[in-house]
Enzyme design. Structure first.
Site, PDB file in Angstrom:
ATOM      1  CB  SER A  99      -0.727  -3.952   0.472  1.00 48.38           C
ATOM      2  OG  SER A  99      -0.295  -4.567   1.668  1.00 48.38           O
TER       3      SER A  99
HETATM    4  C1  LIG Z   1       1.960  -5.317   3.922  1.00 48.47           C
HETATM    5  S1  LIG Z   1       3.117  -4.156   3.347  1.00 48.47           S
HETATM    6  C2  LIG Z   1       3.273  -3.012   4.664  1.00 48.47           C
HETATM    7  C3  LIG Z   1       2.045  -2.273   5.029  1.00 48.47           C
HETATM    8  C4  LIG Z   1       2.319  -0.970   5.680  1.00 48.47           C
HETATM    9  N1  LIG Z   1       2.781  -1.116   7.025  1.00 48.47           N
HETATM   10  C5  LIG Z   1       1.101  -0.078   5.552  1.00 48.47           C
HETATM   11  O1  LIG Z   1       0.239  -0.076   6.407  1.00 48.47           O
HETATM   12  O2  LIG Z   1       1.011   0.580   4.527  1.00 48.47           O
HETATM   13  C6  LIG Z   1       4.652  -5.031   3.556  1.00 48.47           C
HETATM   14  C7  LIG Z   1       5.855  -4.207   3.196  1.00 48.47           C
HETATM   15  O3  LIG Z   1       7.006  -4.859   3.697  1.00 48.47           O
HETATM   16  C8  LIG Z   1       8.059  -4.582   2.804  1.00 48.47           C
HETATM   17  N2  LIG Z   1       9.142  -5.533   3.043  1.00 48.47           N
HETATM   18  C9  LIG Z   1       9.278  -6.805   2.582  1.00 48.47           C
HETATM   19  N3  LIG Z   1      10.428  -7.336   3.019  1.00 48.47           N
HETATM   20  C10 LIG Z   1      11.042  -6.391   3.778  1.00 48.47           C
HETATM   21  C11 LIG Z   1      12.273  -6.332   4.482  1.00 48.47           C
HETATM   22  N4  LIG Z   1      13.099  -7.368   4.505  1.00 48.47           N
HETATM   23  N5  LIG Z   1      12.590  -5.190   5.123  1.00 48.47           N
HETATM   24  C12 LIG Z   1      11.763  -4.113   5.112  1.00 48.47           C
HETATM   25  N6  LIG Z   1      10.583  -4.113   4.444  1.00 48.47           N
HETATM   26  C13 LIG Z   1      10.215  -5.234   3.789  1.00 48.47           C
HETATM   27  C14 LIG Z   1       7.402  -4.707   1.446  1.00 48.47           C
HETATM   28  O4  LIG Z   1       8.186  -4.083   0.442  1.00 48.47           O
HETATM   29  C15 LIG Z   1       6.063  -4.034   1.701  1.00 48.47           C
HETATM   30  O5  LIG Z   1       6.105  -2.683   1.369  1.00 48.47           O
END
Ligand SMILES: C[S@@+](CC[C@H](N)C(=O)[O-])C[C@H]1O[C@@H](n2cnc3c(N)ncnc32)[C@H](O)[C@@H]1O
Length: 380
Positions: A99
């Site tokens: 997101s």
């Molecule tokens: C809430 S979203 C990030 C929102 C983003 N910072 C933005 O403002 O658009 C969380 C993200 O963390 C990623 N994610 C989940 N586990 C992760 C990991 N172990 N390492 C890196 N990214 C990860 C997910 O795929 C997702 O895209």
């Protein structure tokens, strides 16, 4: 002035009025970064649907741009694969896996991180790249690295950042392992939640550096912590005001489980009102006490289920007043939750701000009040 530029200015004004923008430099970042470039199409939840269903909002359709410049989180991926573009008709069920976080929260977190020009910053969870772009606008992108787990999501973020004129260092991989090149950092900010602090972070962030991360778990309770690294593998910090939640980092998500089957067990009166678990901090305290359990239910009817041991606890109102709990399995989940919730109640039911966390060779412990106060070990 284009509609997008006007909507960006309105959002920046609103965030300034609400106190989410700490200074003019953050205001210029909001005015400058085109969020629509990062989100493209997004999902909105269908009100009242259980389980929640999502409707794609396609680029250019009425309300698309207004949605982008509202202060809301925009879901861009479900179940680790489904993008809004993949849904050609109607609505779909699913769990959000990527997101663009609501702008006020992103800005508040950048401010809380206390990064300064010249600091090396590592972001975990690039997502759409919108938060990365805001950070790059403020601090420059030379010292900013961002890691995204999902290659499709990371690829889209890279294209959007380039189109918007930013060039931070982008990495596809598991951010819980830290920077694969092992570079040292002054600040680490995570926009996905974790069950415990990954050890590589505590070695890559230099002593005196800070980590801002949401701690979460399988009961979906969340708490935002700001910790200072005190030495290699060691850190201490406190939980912050407010109610911040993030999707859990993919490697920390709970394993798939079978459909819930409630089984008989030992019954006794409950010493706490189960509805206390519906409180923001009460539910989090329960999660600290039973970290391997998933919590379901609501109000007086709570269900805790630890799939790894088969332990269950469920509560219900007692016809004679009060509540009853039924427990089975080797871990008496309700006994643990009850003890923790009572401790919290004796302390006056404070918000998470009253809690802190210490990480040492002995493990990771969340404590209430002071470091030597009552505490719970995180499931490392
Ligand atoms: C809430 S979203 C990030 C929102 C983003 N910072 C933005 O403002 O658009 C969380 C993200 O963390 C990623 N994610 C989940 N586990 C992760 C990991 N172990 N390492 C890196 N990214 C990860 C997910 O795929 C997702 O895209």
């Amino acid at each position: 002035m284009s509609t997008a530029t006007r909507l960006r200015a309105v959002l920046a004004d609103r965030l300034t009025e609400d106190g989410a923008l700490a200074d003019d430099q953050w205001s210029s970042a909001v005015r400058a970064v085109p969020r629509e470039l990062f989100t493209g199409a997004y999902f909105t939840a269908v009100a009242g649907s259980i389980p929640t269903r999502y409707r794609p909002v396609r680029e250019g359709e009425p309300g698309w741009l207004e949605g982008i410049y509202s202060d809301t989180t925009l879901i861009t991926q479900l179940d680790g694969r489904t993008r809004p573009e993949d849904v050609t008709e109607g609505t779909v069920p699913g769990s959000p896996t990527s997101s663009s976080t609501l702008p006020s929260l992103v800005l508040r977190m950048w401010h809380q991180l206390g990064a300064e020009a010249g600091h090396r910053v590592l972001e975990i969870g690039t997502g759409t790249g919108y938060s990365t772009a805001l950070g790059a606008h403020r601090f420059g992108d030379a010292d900013l690295s961002s890691i995204e787990y999902d290659p499709v999501v990371g690829g889209a973020a890279a294209a959007a950042l380039e189109a918007a004129g930013f060039a931070p260092r982008l990495i596809i991989g598991d951010g819980l392992r830290g920077d694969p090149e092992g570079r040292p950092y002054d600040r680490l900010i995570a926009t996905c939640a974790v069950r415990y602090l990954p050890l590589p972070w505590l070695h890559q962030v230099r002593p005196g550096g800070r980590i801002l991360v949401t701690l979460s778990g399988w009961s979906h309770a969340n708490a935002l912590a700001l910790v200072e690294v005190t030495g290699p593998g060691r850190a201490t910090g406190r939980f912050l005001p407010g109610c911040t939640s993030f999707m859990i980092a993919r490697p920390h998500d709970q394993p798939p489980r079978p459909a819930l089957a409630l089984l008989p067990g030992e019954e006794r009166p409950s010493r706490i009102d189960p509805a206390k678990l519906g409180d923001w901090t009460g539910g989090w305290v329960a999660q600290l006490a039973a970290p391997a359990a998933e919590r379901m239910g609501a109000g007086a009817e709570q269900i805790l289920w630890d799939v790894s041991t088969g332990s269950q606890a469920r509560t219900a109102p007692d016809t004679n007043g009060g509540w009853r709990v039924t427990q089975r399995g080797p871990v008496r989940l309700w006994d643990r939750v009850e003890r923790a919730v009572r401790l919290w109640q004796e302390a006056g039911e404070p918000h998470q701000e009253a809690f802190g966390i210490t990480v040492s060779a002995a493990g990771q412990r969340v404590w209430l009040g002071t470091e030597d106060g009552p505490g719970w070990d995180l499931p490392i």
